[in-house]
Design a protein around this motif. Structure first.
Motif, short mmCIF file in Angstrom:
data_model
loop_
_atom_site.label_atom_id
_atom_site.label_comp_id
_atom_site.label_asym_id
_atom_site.label_seq_id
_atom_site.Cartn_x
_atom_site.Cartn_y
_atom_site.Cartn_z
N ASP A 116 0.83 -1.19 0.00
CA ASP A 116 0.00 0.00 0.00
C ASP A 116 0.88 1.25 0.00
O ASP A 116 2.00 1.24 0.53
N SER A 117 0.34 2.32 -0.57
CA SER A 117 1.03 3.60 -0.56
C SER A 117 0.01 4.71 -0.75
O SER A 117 -1.17 4.44 -1.03
N ALA A 118 0.47 5.95 -0.60
CA ALA A 118 -0.43 7.08 -0.82
C ALA A 118 -0.89 7.17 -2.27
O ALA A 118 -1.92 7.79 -2.56
N ARG A 119 -0.16 6.55 -3.19
CA ARG A 119 -0.50 6.58 -4.61
C ARG A 119 -1.40 5.43 -5.02
O ARG A 119 -1.80 5.33 -6.18
N GLY A 120 -1.71 4.53 -4.10
CA GLY A 120 -2.51 3.37 -4.41
C GLY A 120 -1.83 2.10 -3.93
O GLY A 120 -0.81 2.15 -3.23
N ALA A 121 -2.40 0.98 -4.30
CA ALA A 121 -1.88 -0.31 -3.85
C ALA A 121 -1.57 -1.20 -5.04
O ALA A 121 -2.19 -1.11 -6.09
N ILE A 122 -0.57 -2.07 -4.85
CA ILE A 122 -0.23 -3.07 -5.85
C ILE A 122 -0.19 -4.44 -5.19
O ILE A 122 -0.02 -4.56 -3.98
N GLU A 123 -0.36 -5.47 -6.01
CA GLU A 123 -0.23 -6.85 -5.55
C GLU A 123 0.78 -7.56 -6.44
O GLU A 123 0.66 -7.56 -7.66
N LEU A 124 1.78 -8.16 -5.81
CA LEU A 124 2.79 -8.94 -6.52
C LEU A 124 2.45 -10.41 -6.42
O LEU A 124 2.14 -10.90 -5.33
N GLY A 152 -9.65 -0.39 -7.21
CA GLY A 152 -11.09 -0.58 -7.21
C GLY A 152 -11.51 -1.55 -8.30
O GLY A 152 -10.74 -1.91 -9.19
N ALA A 153 -12.74 -1.99 -8.23
CA ALA A 153 -13.22 -3.03 -9.15
C ALA A 153 -13.23 -2.58 -10.61
O ALA A 153 -13.19 -3.40 -11.52
N SER A 154 -13.29 -1.27 -10.82
CA SER A 154 -13.41 -0.78 -12.20
C SER A 154 -12.08 -0.67 -12.93
O SER A 154 -12.05 -0.46 -14.13
N LYS A 155 -10.97 -0.79 -12.19
CA LYS A 155 -9.69 -0.58 -12.86
C LYS A 155 -8.61 -1.44 -12.25
O LYS A 155 -8.21 -1.25 -11.10
N VAL A 156 -8.11 -2.39 -12.99
CA VAL A 156 -7.00 -3.23 -12.57
C VAL A 156 -6.03 -3.34 -13.74
O VAL A 156 -6.39 -3.82 -14.81
N ASP A 157 -4.82 -2.86 -13.54
CA ASP A 157 -3.78 -2.95 -14.57
C ASP A 157 -2.70 -3.90 -14.10
O ASP A 157 -2.36 -3.93 -12.91
N ARG A 158 -2.12 -4.65 -15.04
CA ARG A 158 -1.19 -5.71 -14.70
C ARG A 158 0.07 -5.62 -15.56
O ARG A 158 -0.02 -5.39 -16.77
N ALA A 159 1.24 -5.81 -14.93
CA ALA A 159 2.51 -5.84 -15.64
C ALA A 159 3.19 -7.18 -15.38
O ALA A 159 3.04 -7.76 -14.30
N ILE A 160 3.92 -7.65 -16.38
CA ILE A 160 4.66 -8.91 -16.26
C ILE A 160 6.15 -8.63 -16.40
O ILE A 160 6.56 -7.47 -16.53
N ALA A 161 6.97 -9.69 -16.38
CA ALA A 161 8.42 -9.53 -16.43
C ALA A 161 8.86 -8.67 -17.61
O ALA A 161 8.37 -8.83 -18.73
N VAL A 173 -2.74 5.00 -14.06
CA VAL A 173 -1.85 3.85 -14.00
C VAL A 173 -1.27 3.62 -15.39
O VAL A 173 -2.01 3.52 -16.37
N VAL A 174 0.05 3.55 -15.46
CA VAL A 174 0.72 3.41 -16.75
C VAL A 174 1.58 2.15 -16.75
O VAL A 174 2.35 1.91 -15.81
N ARG A 175 1.44 1.36 -17.78
CA ARG A 175 2.27 0.16 -17.97
C ARG A 175 3.16 0.37 -19.19
O ARG A 175 2.67 0.70 -20.27
N THR A 176 4.47 0.17 -19.02
CA THR A 176 5.40 0.39 -20.12
C THR A 176 6.43 -0.74 -20.17
O THR A 176 6.86 -1.23 -19.12
N PRO A 177 6.84 -1.15 -21.38
CA PRO A 177 7.93 -2.12 -21.49
C PRO A 177 9.24 -1.46 -21.09
O PRO A 177 9.46 -0.28 -21.38
N SER A 178 10.10 -2.21 -20.42
CA SER A 178 11.38 -1.65 -19.98
C SER A 178 12.37 -2.79 -19.82
O SER A 178 12.35 -3.51 -18.82
N VAL A 179 13.23 -2.97 -20.81
CA VAL A 179 14.15 -4.12 -20.80
C VAL A 179 15.37 -3.88 -19.94
O VAL A 179 16.11 -4.80 -19.63
N ALA A 180 15.60 -2.64 -19.52
CA ALA A 180 16.78 -2.33 -18.71
C ALA A 180 16.36 -1.98 -17.29
O ALA A 180 15.33 -1.33 -17.08
N TRP A 181 17.18 -2.39 -16.33
CA TRP A 181 16.92 -2.09 -14.92
C TRP A 181 18.24 -1.93 -14.19
O TRP A 181 19.18 -2.71 -14.38
#
Length: 202
Positions: A116-124, A152-161, A173-181
């Protein structure tokens, strides 16, 4: 560093994840160790203090790290965390509230992990991921498994490896490809039981 190189860096020989504890310790659900720097813990109804060498953590414990500090946390269910300061987080049995700071979480082969955070919550889910909370956003880079926003029930975004999931200050909520870390963890640091004496040498 490309994703393949990042993943291989975490799989080198000798970098094994600690086995999860099978024994309950009263009302506690995990263990924390200071690797280096200024780390404090505040239990409910108590004042802030330095953690014990092998601190058992419980519901509502607040953990703070100063600039440059590192702490290692392992839940009895198996998830392993590396926390980098400056950071502020509150621990509970079913989630972690990350007010600020950067964490790397290894939750492979374990139950889902909620942050959880002030910007929302994520689940891993079955994931290895780096999560960074700052004034502007909650930013998650997924190395393995997946991360999803819980808005909330109306919006769930998901990112993978190989993808980044960002929860912005405006609620988007923004999902972007990113091959470098940028591997800020030091590779094997998360996967061995930390010895503060050994780690301060590096």
């Amino acid at each position: 560093m490309v994703l393949g190189s990042v993943v291989s860096a975490f799989g080198v020989a000798g970098c094994k994840r600690p086995a999860p504890s099978l024994v309950a310790h009263g009302d506690t659900f995990g263990e924390m160790r200071t690797i280096k720097g200024d780390v404090g813990i505040t239990a409910k109804g108590q004042t802030k203090r330095a953690p014990y060498p092998r601190e058992r953590v419980a519901e509502g414990d607040q953990v703070s790290l100063g600039q440059g500090a590192l702490a290692w946390i392992r839940r009895d269910s198996g998830a392993v965390w590396l926390v980098a300061g400056p950071a502020e987080l509150t621990l509970s049995t079913d989630a972690v509230n990350l007010a600020s700071g950067r964490v790397f979480v290894d939750g492979e082969d374990g139950p889902p992990i909620r942050i959880d955070s002030a910007r929302g919550a994520i689940e891993l889910s079955d994931a290895r991921a780096s999560v960074d909370v700052n004034d502007g956003a909650l930013d998650t880079y997924v190395l393995r498994g997946s991360a999803r926003s819980l808005a909330g029930a109306s919006k769930v975004d998901r990112a993978i490896a190989g993808e980044r999931l960002t929860l912005k200050a405006d609620g988007s909520v923004v999902r972007t490809p990113s091959v470098a870390w940028d591997d800020w963890t030091g590779g094997c640091l998360l996967y061995t039981s930390p010895s503060p004496r050994d780690r301060t040498r590096s």
